[in-house]
Design a protein around this motif. Structure first.
Motif, PDB file in Angstrom:
ATOM      1  N   GLU A 254       0.828  -1.028   0.028  1.00 51.39           N
ATOM      2  CA  GLU A 254      -0.125   0.114  -0.170  1.00 51.39           C
ATOM      3  C   GLU A 254       0.995   1.147   0.130  1.00 51.39           C
ATOM      4  O   GLU A 254       0.451   2.221  -0.680  1.00 51.39           O
ATOM      5  N   VAL A 255       1.827   1.312   0.762  1.00 50.69           N
ATOM      6  CA  VAL A 255       2.725   2.431   0.872  1.00 50.69           C
ATOM      7  C   VAL A 255       3.487   2.762  -0.381  1.00 50.69           C
ATOM      8  O   VAL A 255       3.784   3.766  -0.695  1.00 50.69           O
ATOM      9  N   ILE A 256       3.982   1.608  -0.934  1.00 46.84           N
ATOM     10  CA  ILE A 256       4.863   1.566  -2.328  1.00 46.84           C
ATOM     11  C   ILE A 256       3.890   2.128  -3.235  1.00 46.84           C
ATOM     12  O   ILE A 256       4.532   3.014  -4.105  1.00 46.84           O
ATOM     13  N   ALA A 257       2.494   1.763  -3.410  1.00 47.82           N
ATOM     14  CA  ALA A 257       1.660   2.306  -4.288  1.00 47.82           C
ATOM     15  C   ALA A 257       1.454   3.263  -4.209  1.00 47.82           C
ATOM     16  O   ALA A 257       1.289   4.460  -5.087  1.00 47.82           O
ATOM     17  N   GLY A 258       1.230   3.807  -3.238  1.00 47.73           N
ATOM     18  CA  GLY A 258       0.813   5.509  -2.578  1.00 47.73           C
ATOM     19  C   GLY A 258       1.960   6.401  -2.567  1.00 47.73           C
ATOM     20  O   GLY A 258       1.766   7.447  -2.957  1.00 47.73           O
ATOM     21  N   ASP A 259       2.975   5.932  -2.075  1.00 56.10           N
ATOM     22  CA  ASP A 259       4.305   7.077  -1.948  1.00 56.10           C
ATOM     23  C   ASP A 259       5.119   7.109  -2.762  1.00 56.10           C
ATOM     24  O   ASP A 259       6.206   7.891  -2.658  1.00 56.10           O
ATOM     25  N   THR A 260       5.285   5.914  -3.715  1.00 58.36           N
ATOM     26  CA  THR A 260       6.431   6.006  -4.730  1.00 58.36           C
ATOM     27  C   THR A 260       5.746   6.466  -6.011  1.00 58.36           C
ATOM     28  O   THR A 260       7.017   6.606  -6.894  1.00 58.36           O
ATOM     29  N   ALA A 309      -5.594 -10.321  -3.917  1.00 61.88           N
ATOM     30  CA  ALA A 309      -4.342 -10.810  -4.199  1.00 61.88           C
ATOM     31  C   ALA A 309      -4.139 -11.193  -5.783  1.00 61.88           C
ATOM     32  O   ALA A 309      -3.114 -10.996  -6.282  1.00 61.88           O
ATOM     33  N   ALA A 310      -5.174 -11.687  -6.216  1.00 66.74           N
ATOM     34  CA  ALA A 310      -5.012 -12.017  -7.559  1.00 66.74           C
ATOM     35  C   ALA A 310      -4.981 -10.703  -8.780  1.00 66.74           C
ATOM     36  O   ALA A 310      -4.043 -10.627  -9.529  1.00 66.74           O
ATOM     37  N   LEU A 311      -5.578  -9.773  -8.229  1.00 69.28           N
ATOM     38  CA  LEU A 311      -5.573  -8.489  -9.141  1.00 69.28           C
ATOM     39  C   LEU A 311      -4.271  -7.731  -8.985  1.00 69.28           C
ATOM     40  O   LEU A 311      -3.583  -7.170  -9.772  1.00 69.28           O
ATOM     41  N   GLY A 312      -3.695  -7.951  -7.351  1.00 67.73           N
ATOM     42  CA  GLY A 312      -2.312  -7.492  -7.368  1.00 67.73           C
ATOM     43  C   GLY A 312      -1.394  -8.031  -8.099  1.00 67.73           C
ATOM     44  O   GLY A 312      -0.358  -7.334  -8.530  1.00 67.73           O
ATOM     45  N   ILE A 313      -1.328  -9.224  -8.462  1.00 69.37           N
ATOM     46  CA  ILE A 313      -0.639  -9.960  -8.931  1.00 69.37           C
ATOM     47  C   ILE A 313      -0.434  -9.515 -10.526  1.00 69.37           C
ATOM     48  O   ILE A 313       0.703  -9.200 -11.089  1.00 69.37           O
ATOM     49  N   VAL A 349       0.519   1.110 -11.144  1.00 67.20           N
ATOM     50  CA  VAL A 349       0.730   1.388  -9.860  1.00 67.20           C
ATOM     51  C   VAL A 349      -0.326   1.930  -9.091  1.00 67.20           C
ATOM     52  O   VAL A 349      -0.788   1.682  -8.026  1.00 67.20           O
ATOM     53  N   ALA A 350      -1.209   2.791  -9.727  1.00 64.22           N
ATOM     54  CA  ALA A 350      -2.380   3.490  -9.042  1.00 64.22           C
ATOM     55  C   ALA A 350      -3.469   2.288  -9.076  1.00 64.22           C
ATOM     56  O   ALA A 350      -4.306   2.289  -8.087  1.00 64.22           O
ATOM     57  N   LEU A 351      -3.416   1.623 -10.009  1.00 67.02           N
ATOM     58  CA  LEU A 351      -4.606   0.275  -9.991  1.00 67.02           C
ATOM     59  C   LEU A 351      -4.206  -0.652  -8.999  1.00 67.02           C
ATOM     60  O   LEU A 351      -5.176  -1.283  -8.288  1.00 67.02           O
ATOM     61  N   MET A 352      -3.344  -0.491  -8.208  1.00 67.82           N
ATOM     62  CA  MET A 352      -2.826  -1.473  -7.098  1.00 67.82           C
ATOM     63  C   MET A 352      -3.627  -0.988  -5.920  1.00 67.82           C
ATOM     64  O   MET A 352      -4.162  -1.798  -5.044  1.00 67.82           O
ATOM     65  N   GLY A 353      -4.131   0.323  -6.028  1.00 68.70           N
ATOM     66  CA  GLY A 353      -4.996   0.786  -5.101  1.00 68.70           C
ATOM     67  C   GLY A 353      -6.222  -0.139  -5.038  1.00 68.70           C
ATOM     68  O   GLY A 353      -6.900  -0.541  -3.895  1.00 68.70           O
TER      69      GLY A 353
END
Length: 434
Positions: A254-260, A309-313, A349-353
């Motif tokens: 979450e932090v990687i997706a939001g802060d990087t 988890a699946a969408l994250g992958i 990266v945004a979609l990881m949200g």
């Protein structure tokens, strides 16, 4: 909704408690996701490398690990309601620390303020999350936490826009190259602009202390389940230990997706890099809305976790394999609006949200199920999992500096794989040996 109150209290409506907790979750989001704008800003102001700039996430989230157990001890003495007020008071101190930090443009002062803010948030989160779980039926706990997530990530959408409006609005070109070209006096003047927003934030926190302290917020306690009489400590609950590891993985992602995403956009030469965190937060809000609508009526907490988890992958693969020279996906999704399109890797990266939005609300009720008198300890252990937000972004930063920012997102793949394991098996384990 039902509520679990102390023995001498009568059942009350949960509307007022939910409203107050919603305000607290807004503060969680505002303070937490301000980091996404602060990181590239402080990188310029304090002349930092990418790795050094990510100390922001390290000190902010490591506070959760260091202070989680002390927070549970505090709550055992004060109760949830008073504990929330104490957490807000600590946050006031951290917020005021930004005044000397901005006046001197001293990175150590900034980091000190962030650690104190993280400490206050640790107390608040240790109290507020189990409070939400216990406040009503456990089957709808993920729905209640999802509601709070909408508020939390709604603040995450707003804060980068507010930051840009208050700090960068009259600068014209706000690319990293343009900011780096400012003189030392101009950089100091830019740093000084942080003082007034943080003073206002301190005032808002003081108001919330009064609201919590003098409100009718009921004190609640976990049910004392008899089946735990044979348990001597929290380490005998695999679903909690594994849940804390899953939260470690989730918060890191979450932090990687939001802060990087801002750093990634800056490396790609995007001029609106300070507002990119809003894109991630919008997708997270969409995910939480889906959680409120679908859980538990159409989707169980377990299956929400599997889907996340699946969408994250899929997102990780999309980030590292798509071309930064094409914005075709965002052009299709929102190109018909006035919202700025982004390169395809930034889109993923945004979609990881959206991918991990339901991880937090799904893990909490699954991990705390059946703990009874160990609920406070379990909550503290889960809160310690937030340290993933301290360590995993640093690993990302080290890989980004030695290789490139796009390939560094591979670090999130093992995180989603462990979350998938917890969804399929880990949450069902009630003993280390079956």
């Amino acid at each position: 909704m039902e509520s679990v109150l102390k023995a001498d209290q009568k059942p009350v409506s949960t509307l007022m408690p939910m409203t107050i907790i919603a305000l607290l979750f807004f503060i969680f989001g505002f303070v937490t996701w301000l980091n996404g704008s602060l990181i590239p800003f402080l990188k310029v102001i304090c002349d930092l490398s990418t790795f050094q700039a990510l100390y922001v996430t390290l000190v902010f989230y490591i506070a959760y690990t260091i202070m989680a157990l002390p927070s549970s001890w505090l709550l055992a003495r004060t109760g949830y309601k008073n504990g929330m007020a104490y957490g807000l008071a600590v946050m006031v101190v951290g917020t005021l620390m930004f005044i000397p930090a901005a006046s001197t443009a001293n990175y150590l002062f900034f980091l000190s303020g962030l650690f104190i803010l993280g400490t206050g948030l640790t107390i608040l989160q240790t109290a507020a999350n189990p409070y939400l779980v216990i406040l009503g039926p456990k089957e709808s706990a993920a729905m209640r936490i999802s509601l709070m997530g909408i508020v939390n990530k709604g603040a995450g959408v707003i804060v980068p826009l507010v930051f840009s409006a208050l700090i960068l609005s009259d600068l014209g070109d706000t690319s990293e190259q343009a900011l780096a070209a400012l003189s030392e006096q101009q950089l100091q003047a830019l740093s000084d602009r942080l003082i007034m927003p943080y003073l206002c934030m301190a005032g808002a926190l003081i108001f919330l202390i009064a609201l919590v302290k003098f409100s009718s917020l009921p004190e609640i306690e976990p049910p004392q389940q008899q089946e735990n009489n044979d348990k001597s400590g929290i380490m005998q609950f695999p679903q909690v230990i594994l849940g804390a590891i899953a939260l470690f993985a989730y918060v890191g992602v979450e932090v990687i997706a939001g802060d990087t995403i801002g750093l990634f956009g800056s490396d790609l030469g995007m001029s609106n890099f300070t507002t990119l965190t809003s894109y991630t937060m919008v997708f997270m809000v969409i995910g939480y809305i889906l959680g409120v609508i679908c859980i538990p009526k159409y989707l169980s907490q377990k299956h929400a976790l599997i889907s996340s988890a699946a969408l994250g992958i899929i997102c990780v693969v999309g980030i590292v394999t798509s071309s930064p020279n094409s914005s075709s996906i965002s052009e299709i999704v929102w190109g018909f609006t006035s919202i700025s399109v982004v390169p395809n890797p930034v889109f993923f990266v945004a979609l990881m949200g959206l991918a991990h939005a339901l991880v937090w609300p799904s893990i909490w009720p699954l991990a705390l199920d059946g703990l009874g008198r160990f609920t406070a300890q379990g909550s503290a252990l889960l809160i310690m999992g937030i340290s993933g937000g301290a360590l995993l972004p640093m690993i990302y930063g080290a890989i980004a500096e030695s290789n490139n920012t796009q390939d560094a997102y591979w670090v999130t793949l093992p995180c989603y794989l462990f979350i998938l394991f917890y969804a399929l098996k880990g949450h069902k384990m009630r003993a280390w040996r079956n």
